[in-house]
Design a protein around this motif. Structure first.
Motif, PDB file in Angstrom:
ATOM      1  N   TYR A 294       0.822  -1.208   0.000  1.00  0.00           N
ATOM      2  CA  TYR A 294       0.000   0.000   0.000  1.00  0.00           C
ATOM      3  C   TYR A 294       0.859   1.263   0.000  1.00  0.00           C
ATOM      4  CZ  TYR A 294      -4.008   2.994   0.780  1.00  0.00           C
ATOM      5  OH  TYR A 294      -4.980   3.956   0.632  1.00  0.00           O
ATOM      6  N   TYR A 297       1.420   1.792  -3.569  1.00  0.00           N
ATOM      7  CA  TYR A 297       0.173   2.282  -4.171  1.00  0.00           C
ATOM      8  C   TYR A 297       0.011   3.778  -3.901  1.00  0.00           C
ATOM      9  CZ  TYR A 297      -4.944   2.814  -4.667  1.00  0.00           C
ATOM     10  OH  TYR A 297      -6.205   3.233  -4.988  1.00  0.00           O
ATOM     11  N   GLN A 303      -2.036   3.972  -8.015  1.00  0.00           N
ATOM     12  CA  GLN A 303      -1.936   2.993  -9.099  1.00  0.00           C
ATOM     13  C   GLN A 303      -0.941   1.912  -8.721  1.00  0.00           C
ATOM     14  OE1 GLN A 303      -2.103   3.789 -13.380  1.00  0.00           O
ATOM     15  NE2 GLN A 303      -1.665   5.919 -12.873  1.00  0.00           N
ATOM     16  N   LEU A 304      -1.317   0.666  -8.900  1.00  0.00           N
ATOM     17  CA  LEU A 304      -0.408  -0.442  -8.679  1.00  0.00           C
ATOM     18  C   LEU A 304      -0.896  -1.624  -9.499  1.00  0.00           C
ATOM     19  CD1 LEU A 304       2.072  -0.248  -6.803  1.00  0.00           C
ATOM     20  CD2 LEU A 304       0.866  -1.682  -5.183  1.00  0.00           C
ATOM     21  N   PHE A 307      -2.383  -4.439  -7.444  1.00  0.00           N
ATOM     22  CA  PHE A 307      -3.757  -4.282  -6.967  1.00  0.00           C
ATOM     23  C   PHE A 307      -4.789  -4.494  -8.084  1.00  0.00           C
ATOM     24  CE2 PHE A 307      -3.207  -1.533  -2.882  1.00  0.00           C
ATOM     25  CZ  PHE A 307      -2.823  -2.680  -2.200  1.00  0.00           C
ATOM     26  N   ASP A 518       6.711  -3.705  -8.627  1.00  0.00           N
ATOM     27  CA  ASP A 518       5.404  -3.619  -9.273  1.00  0.00           C
ATOM     28  C   ASP A 518       5.527  -3.494 -10.790  1.00  0.00           C
ATOM     29  OD1 ASP A 518       2.449  -3.419  -8.853  1.00  0.00           O
ATOM     30  OD2 ASP A 518       2.766  -1.533  -9.927  1.00  0.00           O
TER      31      ASP A 518
END
Length: 605
Positions: A294, A297, A303-304, A307, A518
């Motif tokens: 998080y 994120y 944005q990730l 996720f 990511d």
């Protein structure tokens, strides 16, 4: 809209303001009630040390109430003499660092008679009253401002925002203070209401416009309050926990990160219902818990790619001999389907080798790649090719790769292969076994062989130190190489340094490594969409640092965190799955189930 902007700016101010705070902004409230009066605050070089004073029988006693007066607790013995002794030791400096010091004397008895006694006593300490880095500030019961000019130049006063001063009176004001309870009922939890924010900001602006510093008393003594006051640009933060607040301020630079480089998250394209995978990509974010995710994120402005993966589960990470796993036992569980003791690399509790997933899949003609953005002999990657009873045996771990069926090995750790203490050069043996070996990551693009080992320590420095796109290039090279054959493949790629940042309790380190990981996830998701017979699993071996997020802004991409440890924790870690068979990874299960589910899906069990 104006109110929303004001609140938003208040939140974001911390990035610019927090790093300007030092222990000089700390007000040691009721210092005499601390476990170590004067010395505790002094050792942390606080800006203000406060003592409440009563005048009784011509003696100045330090106490919160008259009932608390004790014969040995005098202003002279508790504050003036110790401060004078420090000045002698430091040859006139208030602090070793030469920071300024305010001794605030809060008068609890009659203002005029008490201040007269204070003035007389201070004159017996010329080293204090003549020191340019020390100011004595009178608070509490103060004489009328019209009388301030009758007191010596070494006496200053604590002003009030509702008092109007002449220029001469204002010159005697060192700071201006207010009772926060007079403005708001806020209890230090959550956020201030917008009307309260505006009232507080108006007071602060008035004080700062007078070129004075501002303080509020009756504030809560917790992290949320500290941050709120810093956001508001309050000059002195009151506390009864001087050491804790000092540590908090000193750690801000490592627990706060403003991101400046943002990437577009990948959006999934397929549903993959009721299909079995041919290929498997396992991405391991070492030390990556939900908070680390998080934080990424938040720093990437909401944005990730991770996720965007629709299927999630939770992995319980405990090892066979400990509530809290290490990377060796955690990776072994995923690589072999067996729990083992901490520090053990793909061997059971008795030291017997456990067959790894790479060894299992080699029997099914699978190609295998092992990638790490750290040392390739570290615990996580090692668990996928080595068998050792101690994770620190890096040379024996490297030697175990000679017996591994894996086709590709990319990471750091070149010295464990070619500059060993035992004098062996494993690169020669690997070349004899059909591998291309290189100690330059730049050679990756030119390698034509389908079996290769590329190890360069300089290529796996931190993102902060310029690692660049090591992980995405390594995965791309591996998938491109394997796609040229008809054989299925298994790839394990590790984002090793999320863990390093957790061990160092450094939020910037964690976030930048998380964002790099990511990008790897997004690339792998795109590969799965183009090659829908591939299953992607993303998880962690454990969480590192006990990270919690205490402030942040998704709109601006900044994060403020707090660590509870510099080691691993027992917190279950998320599992994300994308591709055929991904639904199998829903739910809560032991980390060994990741191996079991993979083998079940590809028909290995």
């Amino acid at each position: 809209m104006k109110k929303i902007i004001t609140l938003f700016c208040l939140q974001f101010c911390l990035f610019a303001q927090a790093q300007e705070y030092t222990s000089s902004n700390i007000h040691s409230h009721n210092d005499y009630e601390s476990k170590l009066p004067f010395y505790g605050a002094y050792s942390n070089e606080t800006g203000v040390i406060e003592a409440d004073v009563f005048l009784v029988n011509n003696e100045l006693f330090v106490a919160h109430t008259s009932k608390g007066i004790a014969s040995h607790n005098t202003l002279k013995s508790m504050y003036l003499e110790p401060l004078s002794n420090k000045l002698k030791t430091l040859e006139g400096k208030a602090y070793p660092s030469n920071k300024p010091l305010i001794l605030m004397i809060d008068i609890k008895s009659d203002a005029d008679s008490t201040l007269k006694a204070i003035t007389q006593q201070l004159k017996t300490f010329p080293d204090i009253i003549s020191n340019k880095n020390i100011k004595v500030v009178i608070s509490g019961n103060r004489p009328l401002p019209s009388l301030w000019a009758t007191y010596p130049d070494f006496i200053y006063f604590d002003g009030r925002p509702n008092e109007n001063y002449t220029p001469e009176q204002l010159a005697k004001v060192e700071m201006i203070s207010e009772d926060l309870h007079e403005i708001t009922v806020w209890n230090g939890k959550g956020v201030l209401t917008q009307p309260d924010v505006e009232k507080i900001q108006a007071i602060i602006k008035k004080v700062h416009d007078q070129n004075k510093k501002v303080r509020f008393w009756a504030t809560q003594d917790n992290v949320n309050t500290y941050m709120t006051l810093m956001n508001l640009k309050v000059d002195f933060i009151g506390t009864d926990k001087v050491a804790e607040l000092t540590q908090f301020i000193n750690n801000i630079k490592t627990t706060f990160y403003q991101n400046t480089e943002f990437h577009q998250a990948y959006a999934p394209k397929n549903g993959f219902k009721n299909k079995r995978p041919k290929n498997v990509i396992l991405l391991i974010g070492d030390g990556m818990g939900l908070t680390q995710i998080y934080s990424g994120y938040t720093a990437n402005k909401g944005q990730l790619s991770l996720f965007n993966i629709p299927t999630q589960g939770l992995s319980i990470t405990k090892s066979s001999d400990s509530y809290i796993t290490d990377s060796a036992a955690g990776a072994t569980a995923m690589a072999t389907g067996h729990k083992t003791s901490n520090r053990f690399i793909s061997v059971d509790e008795k030291g017997k080798p456990l067959e790894t997933i790479a060894e299992q899949l080699a029997k099914k003609n699978y190609k295998t790649a092992i990638i790490s953005a750290g040392n390739i002999t570290d615990a996580t990657p090692a668990a996928f090719y080595a068998h050792q009873p101690e994770r620190s045996l890096s040379e024996p771990i490297a030697n175990d790769f000679l017996s591994s069926p894996s086709d590709i090995l990319i990471g750091g750790g070149q010295k464990e292969f070619i500059a060993r203490k035992d004098g062996k050069d494993l690169s020669k043996t690997l070349i004899e076994k059909g591998y291309t070996f290189s100690d330059k990551f730049s050679s990756l693009d030119t390698i034509k062989n389908s079996k290769f080992v590329v190890l360069e320590d300089a290529a796996v420095v931190s993102m902060k130190n310029g690692r660049g796109d090591f992980l995405t290039k390594s995965l791309a090279k591996s998938t491109t190489t394997f796609s040229k054959t008809k054989s299925p493949f298994f790839i394990m790629a590790e984002g090793a340094q999320i863990d390093y940042g957790g061990h160092q309790n450094n939020v910037e380190y964690v976030v930048r490594e998380m964002l790099d990981f990511d990008k790897l996830v997004g690339q792998a998701m795109e590969f799965v969409d183009k090659n829908p017979e591939t299953l992607l699993i993303v998880t962690a071996d454990h969480e590192t640092g006990g990270l919690s997020l205490i402030d942040g802004s998704i709109e601006k991409g900044y994060v403020h965190g707090s660590f509870s440890t510099n080691d691993h924790t027992a917190i279950p870690v998320p599992v994300f799955a994308y591709g055929p068979g991904s639904e199998k990874f829903m739910g809560v299960y032991q980390n060994t189930a990741i191996y079991d589910k993979i083998m079940e899906l590809i028909g290995g069990k």
